[in-house]
Design a protein around this motif. Structure first.
Motif, short mmCIF file in Angstrom:
data_model
loop_
_atom_site.label_atom_id
_atom_site.label_comp_id
_atom_site.label_asym_id
_atom_site.label_seq_id
_atom_site.Cartn_x
_atom_site.Cartn_y
_atom_site.Cartn_z
N VAL A 1 -0.33 -7.94 5.66
CA VAL A 1 -0.16 -6.53 6.30
C VAL A 1 -1.42 -5.71 5.95
O VAL A 1 -1.69 -4.97 6.74
N VAL A 2 -1.44 -5.56 4.63
CA VAL A 2 -2.49 -4.41 4.08
C VAL A 2 -3.82 -4.68 4.52
O VAL A 2 -4.52 -4.15 5.05
N SER A 3 -4.19 -6.00 4.53
CA SER A 3 -5.55 -6.40 4.91
C SER A 3 -5.76 -6.08 6.45
O SER A 3 -6.72 -5.90 6.79
N THR A 4 -4.76 -6.60 7.39
CA THR A 4 -4.69 -6.30 8.52
C THR A 4 -4.87 -4.61 9.12
O THR A 4 -5.60 -4.66 9.85
N ILE A 5 -3.87 -3.92 8.40
CA ILE A 5 -4.13 -2.75 8.64
C ILE A 5 -5.37 -2.07 8.36
O ILE A 5 -5.99 -1.27 9.20
N VAL A 6 -6.04 -2.38 7.26
CA VAL A 6 -7.42 -1.93 6.96
C VAL A 6 -8.38 -2.32 8.05
O VAL A 6 -9.23 -1.76 8.20
N THR A 7 -8.35 -3.78 8.13
CA THR A 7 -9.33 -4.10 9.30
C THR A 7 -9.22 -3.51 10.54
O THR A 7 -10.43 -3.29 11.20
N LYS A 8 -7.93 -3.49 10.98
CA LYS A 8 -7.65 -2.78 12.16
C LYS A 8 -8.29 -1.27 12.19
O LYS A 8 -8.76 -0.71 13.45
N ALA A 9 -7.72 -0.65 11.15
CA ALA A 9 -8.20 0.86 10.89
C ALA A 9 -9.68 1.04 11.23
O ALA A 9 -10.28 1.96 11.55
N GLU A 10 -10.32 0.05 10.30
CA GLU A 10 -11.62 0.28 10.31
C GLU A 10 -12.38 -0.12 11.68
O GLU A 10 -13.14 0.59 11.95
N TRP B 1 -3.04 -4.01 -4.41
CA TRP B 1 -2.67 -2.52 -4.94
C TRP B 1 -3.89 -1.45 -4.50
O TRP B 1 -3.39 -0.32 -3.92
N ASP B 2 -5.04 -1.59 -4.70
CA ASP B 2 -6.19 -0.99 -4.36
C ASP B 2 -5.95 -0.64 -2.73
O ASP B 2 -6.55 0.52 -2.24
N LEU B 3 -5.84 -1.87 -2.09
CA LEU B 3 -5.84 -1.53 -0.56
C LEU B 3 -4.71 -0.74 -0.36
O LEU B 3 -4.83 -0.07 0.79
N LEU B 4 -3.45 -0.98 -0.89
CA LEU B 4 -2.27 -0.17 -0.70
C LEU B 4 -2.68 1.43 -0.50
O LEU B 4 -1.90 2.21 -0.01
N HIS B 5 -3.39 1.57 -1.85
CA HIS B 5 -3.60 2.89 -2.20
C HIS B 5 -4.98 3.74 -1.59
O HIS B 5 -5.46 4.46 -1.75
N SER B 6 -5.44 2.82 -0.69
CA SER B 6 -6.71 3.20 0.12
C SER B 6 -6.43 4.18 1.09
O SER B 6 -5.30 4.36 1.57
N LYS B 7 -7.65 4.98 1.65
CA LYS B 7 -7.40 5.90 2.80
C LYS B 7 -7.01 5.34 3.94
O LYS B 7 -6.58 6.00 4.98
#
Length: 125
Positions: free
Chosen positions: A85-94, A52-58
């Protein structure tokens, strides 16, 4: 003589119904809030973070978040798929942000979240 009308319902049932009317968290929402991911990227590095927190992160654009939540609620994505999906998006975005910081002229950072989501969705099919 005054007559008092009592409910035909079992008091336990009546109380249960009252609880249902109060604003309660949906089961899918609870699942997202209680499922944690061990993140090794960005501000979440070294922390367990709820999906949930990852989904609502920047890191997750609102458009992507809405789409993921819609697909999850509709049963088209499992909790495990949303987590991936969300952990991959966060990792790739970072990673893209770090790359962009290192090389300001890097065009690769644009659209990373959308690309990550597309790649994951394609792999799931």
């Amino acid at each position: 003589l005054i007559s008092v009308k009592t409910s035909d319902k079992d008091p336990a049932l009546a109380a249960g119904e009252k609880d249902d009317a109060s604003p309660k968290e949906e089961p899918w929402e609870t699942a997202l809030k209680t499922t944690v991911v061990d993140m090794e990227a960005g501000e979440f590095r070294g922390h367990k973070v709820s999906v949930w927190d990852l989904l609502h992160s920047k890191y997750i654009p609102e458009e992507n978040r809405k789409e993921l939540l819609e697909l999850y609620r509709a049963g088209e994505l499992t909790l495990e798929q949303v987590k991936t999906v969300v952990s991959t998006i966060v990792t790739k975005a970072e990673a893209a942000r770090a790359e962009q910081t290192a090389d300001v002229s890097s065009p690769r950072a644009e659209g990373t979240a959308a690309e990550a989501e597309e790649n994951i969705c394609l792999q799931e099919d």
